[in-house]
Design a protein around this motif. Structure first.
Motif, mmCIF file in Angstrom:
data_model
loop_
_atom_site.group_PDB
_atom_site.id
_atom_site.type_symbol
_atom_site.label_atom_id
_atom_site.label_comp_id
_atom_site.label_asym_id
_atom_site.label_seq_id
_atom_site.Cartn_x
_atom_site.Cartn_y
_atom_site.Cartn_z
ATOM 1 N N SER A 76 7.522 -14.054 0.275
ATOM 2 C CA SER A 76 8.880 -14.580 0.144
ATOM 3 C C SER A 76 9.766 -13.617 -0.627
ATOM 4 O O SER A 76 9.383 -13.114 -1.692
ATOM 5 N N SER A 77 10.959 -13.359 -0.100
ATOM 6 C CA SER A 77 11.888 -12.460 -0.798
ATOM 7 C C SER A 77 12.327 -13.058 -2.129
ATOM 8 O O SER A 77 12.544 -12.321 -3.104
ATOM 9 N N ARG A 84 10.251 -8.320 -9.076
ATOM 10 C CA ARG A 84 10.777 -6.970 -9.280
ATOM 11 C C ARG A 84 11.584 -6.882 -10.578
ATOM 12 O O ARG A 84 11.415 -5.931 -11.358
ATOM 13 N N VAL A 85 12.455 -7.864 -10.806
ATOM 14 C CA VAL A 85 13.253 -7.876 -12.035
ATOM 15 C C VAL A 85 12.344 -7.868 -13.259
ATOM 16 O O VAL A 85 12.550 -7.090 -14.211
ATOM 17 N N TRP A 86 11.314 -8.677 -13.229
ATOM 18 C CA TRP A 86 10.452 -8.823 -14.395
ATOM 19 C C TRP A 86 9.537 -7.612 -14.600
ATOM 20 O O TRP A 86 9.336 -7.160 -15.729
ATOM 21 N N PHE A 87 8.978 -7.094 -13.512
ATOM 22 C CA PHE A 87 8.077 -5.945 -13.653
ATOM 23 C C PHE A 87 8.851 -4.689 -14.048
ATOM 24 O O PHE A 87 8.386 -3.908 -14.879
ATOM 25 N N GLU A 88 10.025 -4.490 -13.454
ATOM 26 C CA GLU A 88 10.833 -3.339 -13.855
ATOM 27 C C GLU A 88 11.316 -3.489 -15.294
ATOM 28 O O GLU A 88 11.378 -2.507 -16.047
ATOM 29 N N SER A 139 1.854 -5.802 3.286
ATOM 30 C CA SER A 139 3.085 -6.316 3.907
ATOM 31 C C SER A 139 3.956 -5.162 4.393
ATOM 32 O O SER A 139 4.060 -4.111 3.744
ATOM 33 N N VAL A 140 4.616 -5.386 5.524
ATOM 34 C CA VAL A 140 5.511 -4.358 6.079
ATOM 35 C C VAL A 140 6.972 -4.731 5.851
ATOM 36 O O VAL A 140 7.870 -4.122 6.438
ATOM 37 N N SER A 141 7.238 -5.685 4.986
ATOM 38 C CA SER A 141 8.613 -6.122 4.715
ATOM 39 C C SER A 141 9.412 -5.014 4.048
ATOM 40 O O SER A 141 9.075 -4.551 2.955
ATOM 41 N N GLN A 142 10.482 -4.576 4.709
ATOM 42 C CA GLN A 142 11.363 -3.576 4.116
ATOM 43 C C GLN A 142 12.185 -4.170 2.977
ATOM 44 O O GLN A 142 12.498 -3.490 2.004
ATOM 45 N N GLU A 143 12.521 -5.446 3.103
ATOM 46 C CA GLU A 143 13.331 -6.112 2.080
ATOM 47 C C GLU A 143 12.616 -6.126 0.744
ATOM 48 O O GLU A 143 13.236 -6.025 -0.320
ATOM 49 N N ASN A 144 11.278 -6.241 0.796
ATOM 50 C CA ASN A 144 10.503 -6.344 -0.444
ATOM 51 C C ASN A 144 9.909 -5.017 -0.891
ATOM 52 O O ASN A 144 9.183 -4.975 -1.889
ATOM 53 N N SER A 145 10.192 -3.940 -0.180
ATOM 54 C CA SER A 145 9.491 -2.687 -0.447
ATOM 55 C C SER A 145 9.678 -2.186 -1.887
ATOM 56 O O SER A 145 8.726 -1.701 -2.513
ATOM 57 N N SER A 146 10.899 -2.320 -2.414
ATOM 58 C CA SER A 146 11.138 -1.862 -3.791
ATOM 59 C C SER A 146 10.366 -2.723 -4.790
ATOM 60 O O SER A 146 9.863 -2.224 -5.801
#
Length: 402
Positions: A76-77, A84-88, A139-146
């Motif tokens: 899920s995006s 991402r916010v938390w890990f970064e 996963s191949v999701s580009q939206e979640n790649s970052s």
């Protein structure tokens, strides 16, 4: 015909920001009830950030879905944007290691999903970590790649330490359903019959305070828990039997030139012109007229004031005005010249601008009295010039004929 997708997107986005503000208020009220000292802000470290002693101790990510109950799957995006916010933030040392991390979403975590394993109850952080690692690697999701990259860039031991602080709160109330939860937190503040109105006033203040905080975000503006406590205390006093709440937006209202121009033919403005009042004085009268008219209307709509109460108040105002008006007329006599009459009119007007006759004992906001007197002046029930009725009666006659 269905609305285009971009309309749904815009509505979802707008609702998301309002939801974020309402969730911030709900959690702030819970903290306030627990007697905690805190500072809260929106759009700083996270969607909603709570700080204690200068350090963030709770970060909230909020996800509201208006048009679809999106599922919180392993890819899920919504889930990965939060991670991402938390890990970064953890890698960049902007999120301290003791900070609790919450994802609040109206979506539902699927059975056996990583999100389900990170709920408050029946947690299995190890299993959630394994599932997320597999998802990030396959996963191949580009939206979640970052987000995947930030997750995998974190050492395995630290991944688990961060996930230990992550709590998924799924199936949270929608933006409309939050009303009941907010009223539950405010239950003790006022009588049951006034709870809806109390929430309107309190949340109105909160939204305006949030706007100020966002506008001043670059200078470090934050909302203190003490501010909420003070506003709650002030508003609670205004809802007592001897008081009435005053709307902040009306206190801040000032008419522009266009608003003043729309009132130039109103009888109360013509009364001011008879007294040769200056432009600034007329502008102040228009301001007070509008404030009082709108505030009284709200009190009636909100069942805080009955029509009979208003009638009684206006009779008191007329009686007090009569004493001043007749004393001034006696002073100048029947043979006074126009200049003396205009001077007398300004004297009565000055009394109206300075007097305070509370509609209830604790309602001492001056615009209520001043504006109510101008409302009466608009009906020619009171006036300033000794001959106001004779000179302006035609205005009411023309209104009646139309």
């Amino acid at each position: 015909m269905s609305p285009p997708d971009n309309q749904f997107s815009a509505a979802d986005s707008a609702m998301g920001y309002i939801y974020q503000a309402r969730i911030g208020l709900l959690w702030a009220l819970k903290r306030l009830k627990d007697g905690q000292d805190f500072v809260v802000s929106l759009e700083t470290i996270d969607d909603v950030t709570f700080q204690t002693n200068g350090r963030p101790d709770e970060l909230l990510q909020t996800k509201h879905h208006l048009t679809r109950p999106a599922a919180l799957t392993d890819a899920s995006s919504d889930l990965w944007k939060s991670l991402r916010v938390w890990f970064e933030g953890a890698l960049g040392n902007t999120i301290p290691p003791q900070t609790q991390l919450y994802l609040l979403t109206t979506s539902s975590a699927g059975v056996g999903s990583a999100a389900a394993k990170l709920r408050q109850r029946d947690r299995d952080v190890g299993a959630a970590l394994a599932t997320l690692e597999t998802t990030a690697q396959t996963s191949v999701s580009q939206e979640n790649s970052s987000a995947y990259a930030a997750f995998l860039a974190t050492p395995a031991s630290e991944r688990r330490a961060i996930l230990e602080r992550v709590v998924i709160l799924d199936r949270t109330p929608t933006i409309e359903d939050l009303n009941d939860e907010l009223k539950a937190e405010l239950f003790w503040a006022t009588e049951r019959r006034h709870q809806d109105t109390f929430l309107q006033y309190f949340e109105g203040w909160w939204i305006r305070r949030v706007v100020t905080q966002l506008a001043r975000i670059n200078v470090g503006d934050r909302i203190l828990g003490a501010e909420l406590e003070s506003q709650m205390s002030d508003l609670r006093e205004q809802f007592k039997q001897d008081a009435l709440p005053i709307a902040d937006d009306l206190l801040n209202f000032s008419p522009d030139d266009a608003a003043i121009a729309t009132h130039e033919d109103f009888p109360f403005v013509r009364q001011l012109e008879l007294a040769k009042a200056g432009k600034r004085r007329i502008a102040a009268a228009v301001r007070d007229y509008y404030r009082a008219f709108e505030q009284r209307s709200r009190w009636l709509r909100q069942d805080l004031l009955m029509v009979g109460d208003l009638d009684t108040y206006e009779r008191r105002l007329v009686q007090e005005w009569e004493l001043v008006f007749e004393a001034v007329r006696d002073e100048i006599g029947n043979s006074a010249v126009d200049q003396a009459k205009e001077s007398a009119a300004r004297k009565v007007l000055e009394w109206a601008e300075r007097t305070c006759i509370p509609i209830r004992p604790a309602v001492t906001e001056p615009f209520v009295t001043r504006g109510s007197l101008h409302i009466l002046a608009d009906d020619l029930r009171v006036g300033w010039h000794p001959e106001f009725r004779d000179r302006l009666a035609h205005l009411l006659e023309s209104e009646a004929s139309t």
